[in-house]
Design an enzyme around this catalytic site. Sequence first.
Site, PDB file in Angstrom:
ATOM      1  N   PHE A 125       0.858  -1.176   0.000  1.00  0.00           N
ATOM      2  CA  PHE A 125       0.000   0.000   0.000  1.00  0.00           C
ATOM      3  C   PHE A 125       0.902   1.237   0.000  1.00  0.00           C
ATOM      4  CE2 PHE A 125      -2.596   3.379   1.599  1.00  0.00           C
ATOM      5  CZ  PHE A 125      -3.736   3.220   0.830  1.00  0.00           C
ATOM      6  N   ASP A 194       1.827  -3.968   8.986  1.00  0.00           N
ATOM      7  CA  ASP A 194       0.636  -3.160   8.755  1.00  0.00           C
ATOM      8  C   ASP A 194      -0.548  -4.136   8.746  1.00  0.00           C
ATOM      9  OD1 ASP A 194      -1.493  -1.719   7.706  1.00  0.00           O
ATOM     10  OD2 ASP A 194      -0.232  -0.530   6.367  1.00  0.00           O
ATOM     11  N   TYR A 219     -10.861   2.309  10.384  1.00  0.00           N
ATOM     12  CA  TYR A 219     -12.114   2.533   9.622  1.00  0.00           C
ATOM     13  C   TYR A 219     -12.496   1.387   8.698  1.00  0.00           C
ATOM     14  CZ  TYR A 219      -8.421   4.368   6.521  1.00  0.00           C
ATOM     15  OH  TYR A 219      -7.270   4.538   5.794  1.00  0.00           O
ATOM     16  N   LYS A 220     -11.717   0.301   8.694  1.00  0.00           N
ATOM     17  CA  LYS A 220     -12.049  -0.821   7.810  1.00  0.00           C
ATOM     18  C   LYS A 220     -12.929  -1.814   8.585  1.00  0.00           C
ATOM     19  CE  LYS A 220      -7.725  -0.173   5.260  1.00  0.00           C
ATOM     20  NZ  LYS A 220      -8.268   0.364   4.013  1.00  0.00           N
ATOM     21  N   ARG A 366     -12.253  -5.308  -6.759  1.00  0.00           N
ATOM     22  CA  ARG A 366     -12.010  -5.849  -5.419  1.00  0.00           C
ATOM     23  C   ARG A 366     -13.325  -5.930  -4.642  1.00  0.00           C
ATOM     24  NH1 ARG A 366      -8.315  -2.702  -0.971  1.00  0.00           N
ATOM     25  NH2 ARG A 366     -10.048  -1.260  -1.140  1.00  0.00           N
TER      26      ARG A 366
HETATM   27  C1  LIG Z   1      -2.531  -1.378   4.077  1.00  0.00           C
HETATM   28  C2  LIG Z   1      -2.923   0.040   4.304  1.00  0.00           C
HETATM   29  N1  LIG Z   1      -2.135   0.836   5.044  1.00  0.00           N
HETATM   30  C3  LIG Z   1      -2.464   2.132   5.267  1.00  0.00           C
HETATM   31  C4  LIG Z   1      -3.618   2.670   4.731  1.00  0.00           C
HETATM   32  C5  LIG Z   1      -4.000   4.109   4.872  1.00  0.00           C
HETATM   33  O1  LIG Z   1      -3.671   4.703   6.010  1.00  0.00           O
HETATM   34  P1  LIG Z   1      -4.260   6.135   6.407  1.00  0.00           P
HETATM   35  O2  LIG Z   1      -5.385   5.855   7.340  1.00  0.00           O
HETATM   36  O3  LIG Z   1      -3.119   6.817   7.007  1.00  0.00           O
HETATM   37  O4  LIG Z   1      -4.786   6.815   5.185  1.00  0.00           O
HETATM   38  C6  LIG Z   1      -4.466   1.860   3.977  1.00  0.00           C
HETATM   39  C7  LIG Z   1      -5.700   2.434   3.424  1.00  0.00           C
HETATM   40  O5  LIG Z   1      -6.475   1.855   2.736  1.00  0.00           O
HETATM   41  C8  LIG Z   1      -4.098   0.518   3.742  1.00  0.00           C
HETATM   42  O6  LIG Z   1      -4.871  -0.263   2.993  1.00  0.00           O
END
Ligand SMILES: Cc1ncc(COP(=O)(O)O)c(C=O)c1O
Length: 407
Positions: A125, A194, A219-220, A366
């Site tokens: 990402f 992550d 938020y996911k 997706r």
């Molecule tokens: C694997 C991953 N890391 C980080 C993020 C985004 O992080 P942030 O909340 O800082 O925008 C996402 C967003 O979809 C993601 O899928």
Amino acid sequence: MNPTPRARELDEADRLAPFRARFVLPEGVVYLDGNSLGALPRETMSAMERVICEEWGEGLIRSWNSAGWFEMAQRIGSKIAPLIGAAAHEVIACDSTSVNLFKLIAAALDMRPGRTVVLSEPGNFPTDPYMVAGLERQGLAERRLAPREELAAALDENVALLMLTHVHYKTGAMHDIGELTRAAQDAGALVLWDLSHSTGAVPVDLAAIGADFAVGCGYKYLCGGPGAPAFAYVAERHHADLAQPLTGWFGHADPFAFSDDYEAAPGVEQLLCGTSPVLGLTALEVGVDLVAEIGVEPLHAKSRDLSEFFLECLARRGTDLDLVSPADSAARGSQLSFRHEQAFPICQALIARGVIGDFRAPDILRFGFAPAYLRFADIEQAAGHLAEVIASEEWRKGEFNRRAAVT
Ligand SMILES: Cc1ncc(COP(=O)(O)O)c(C=O)c1O
């Protein structure tokens, strides 16, 4: 489309089915994007109203003490902890995933003097390597990318940190988190995971694998709302040596001493930077509580069944798509991704039919299977629409070929 007897049977046997009523889900929508923005828990609305009207409106600044605002980041971190196999005092809810990555990458580099390389894989990402690029510009880090099958070989004496996303955002492919952690640590490096696409969807046991650091989105699958605060994990054995660069007053050992000199708080509290976003944390806490109530294991089991059923429905209709997610449901997170030249207009045509998945450039369709609120009947319906959109080439319509800022 009425559900087939098979879909009805699966829904009747689904022990998580009652939880659907705990979410707001618009009529006529099949929501397959909970891996990007989780649905709204009903209780979030009353919790927000309470915090806004009573705690903020009536309590005003007194609520930092009387309503427990000051400890919220720690409290919610301690509730996220069991979802990822961490101890309560190893997790804190704060900032965005991007900012937490920055803090922990810098802290890891600081713990490995003489080593500057942060190793990751191409196609991670983007924010993850972008945060390394920022440190690289300051002369503090060096970025190295190696394809996943070559990661272990790329772990040499210059690597300070291995930084990977456990469940790949695009393909859903899941790394062997234990094996890679061990390989990195054997090579003298630290590891930062992550967990944005894992937390609340697939079991993770950070203690069992001896993880060093982790971050993840709120938020996911945690359903904390758009732009919800993220979380950060630091293994207890690193607390004494932890030194992160965003040394704001909320991470101070005694913020209300208003001292001229910075002194880091002893544990993960030092990861706090500025004032905690109370409204965002309020919404996040409701989502985290709900995920904890359902349990990660049942969520994972259902997510595997949902994705298998989606494939079964497509096969039944003779729709042959190029699956880029691992075919084995044990090797992927809670999503299925397909490669198609026309992925963007297909996605738009599906949205027009009420099936919300998403498109990831350049050619990925997706679909996320958030098990807390999806029914097998929804999955069957979505697969049916997808099959029809492809067979009829409905995606060719001009209106499905115009791009907005957020895809
Ligand atoms: C694997 C991953 N890391 C980080 C993020 C985004 O992080 P942030 O909340 O800082 O925008 C996402 C967003 O979809 C993601 O899928």
